[in-house]
Design an enzyme around this catalytic site. Sequence first.
Site, mmCIF file in Angstrom:
data_model
loop_
_atom_site.group_PDB
_atom_site.id
_atom_site.type_symbol
_atom_site.label_atom_id
_atom_site.label_comp_id
_atom_site.label_asym_id
_atom_site.label_seq_id
_atom_site.Cartn_x
_atom_site.Cartn_y
_atom_site.Cartn_z
ATOM 1 N N CYS A 160 0.800 -1.225 0.000
ATOM 2 C CA CYS A 160 0.000 0.000 0.000
ATOM 3 C C CYS A 160 0.837 1.282 0.000
ATOM 4 O O CYS A 160 0.293 2.371 -0.114
ATOM 5 C CB CYS A 160 -0.959 -0.012 1.173
ATOM 6 S SG CYS A 160 -1.926 -1.540 1.225
ATOM 7 N N HIS A 293 -2.972 8.029 6.303
ATOM 8 C CA HIS A 293 -3.132 6.735 5.625
ATOM 9 C C HIS A 293 -4.557 6.256 5.908
ATOM 10 O O HIS A 293 -5.263 5.832 5.005
ATOM 11 C CB HIS A 293 -2.088 5.732 6.110
ATOM 12 C CG HIS A 293 -2.168 4.412 5.415
ATOM 13 N ND1 HIS A 293 -2.069 4.299 4.046
ATOM 14 C CD2 HIS A 293 -2.353 3.154 5.890
ATOM 15 C CE1 HIS A 293 -2.188 3.016 3.703
ATOM 16 N NE2 HIS A 293 -2.364 2.310 4.807
ATOM 17 N N HIS A 328 -9.804 2.281 -0.178
ATOM 18 C CA HIS A 328 -8.363 2.010 -0.194
ATOM 19 C C HIS A 328 -7.993 1.447 -1.559
ATOM 20 O O HIS A 328 -8.341 0.317 -1.889
ATOM 21 C CB HIS A 328 -7.996 1.029 0.922
ATOM 22 C CG HIS A 328 -6.525 0.906 1.146
ATOM 23 N ND1 HIS A 328 -5.596 1.506 0.323
ATOM 24 C CD2 HIS A 328 -5.812 0.245 2.095
ATOM 25 C CE1 HIS A 328 -4.373 1.219 0.765
ATOM 26 N NE2 HIS A 328 -4.485 0.454 1.838
#
Length: 399
Positions: A160, A293, A328
């Site tokens: 990620c 994040h 995400h």
Amino acid sequence: MGATVFVAGAGVISGIGNNVPECLNALKNGQTGISDIRYLPTNHRGLLPASEVKLSNPELAALSGLPPSINRTAMLSMIAAKEAWINAGTGDIPALRTGFVSASTAGGMDKTENFLIDFLKDNSKGRLRDVINHECGSITAIVADQLGIKHHVSTISTACSSSANAIIYGARLIKHNILDAVIAGGTDALTRFTLNGFNTLMILDEQYCKPFDENRKGLNLGEGAGYVVLVSEWVASLLKKDPYCSISGYCNANDAYHQTASSPDGDGPFLAMTGALKMSGLRTGDIGYINLHGTGTLNNDSSEGTAIKRLFHPHYPKMSSTKSFTGHTLGASAGVEAVFSALAVQQGLIYPNLRLQTPMAAFPFKPEVSFSKMPELRHVLSNSFGFGGNCSSLIFSKL
């Protein structure tokens, strides 16, 4: 410090818009891209929400100029990278040393899944064209060829934090006078492989995610692509318009704690943020906004929050997670959020953290819940933390 690296162009496609103006409009108006799954063929349709790009594969093919037989990840990459390249205006300058550094985690998995359905029943069946562009590097090469970028082409896959590391690498190529202009960011399409994988980890929320909420239940996946065009001072001086901002600091760190979980002490996020601040020469008080994040999982938000408390206490900047809009997007997330961060620092924008009702009890700070303008905003910190402990932070600074 070395030479300054400027952000001269931006391009994005996500669940909230097919280009930069559409995404910015959704961010300003609090319009999430998360909804029921419509395009991905999955048994979880109607059960697990996601933030899909609101276009079918034939529509994406028409927009990207790529053949409909190509994978979705490549089409998303092409659309956003081309927007960024045109937006920068670097193509008008002759004899530039150009590069494309693109990140991905899913690659052409969407096509591979279709191939395997037929192939596993009978190994003489299945269309080989569906797997020929399976690997992440193939997607980078397709887009680089279309854009005519030849001097340097690289692919990065660090879960990620992939796009953040692509941007760090692109900035270093310019700082060390290896290239003059680099398109850097990443792309990922929603696939059954990632949806089923995250579901197996039991970190998907069956409702719309609410990052940094005390009662958060997990993340929603998304898809998209985001790229910034990084240029040297020399190239910036030749462009017809001012750059968005500069990249003043960056750092990649690893807490080596667990394959998928973040350190409960926030070691990885703390090291990444501290390293980025050190490189930029800034103090914690100089950061006006953090693009978190902020995935919405129990572990991830707790780890990031702990690191922010360790580093910034007692004075906290404004902060929010735009994953409450885009979901995400995995390998693309830091690219998408780099575009949002560049716009934030250029225009003085603070994005809302959607659906936040009960701030986390463990922390003396809470994310912003409404869109606002902050003309005095000078520096934005953008966080991206991945599986395997791979943590990266970027700092975007006003010119």
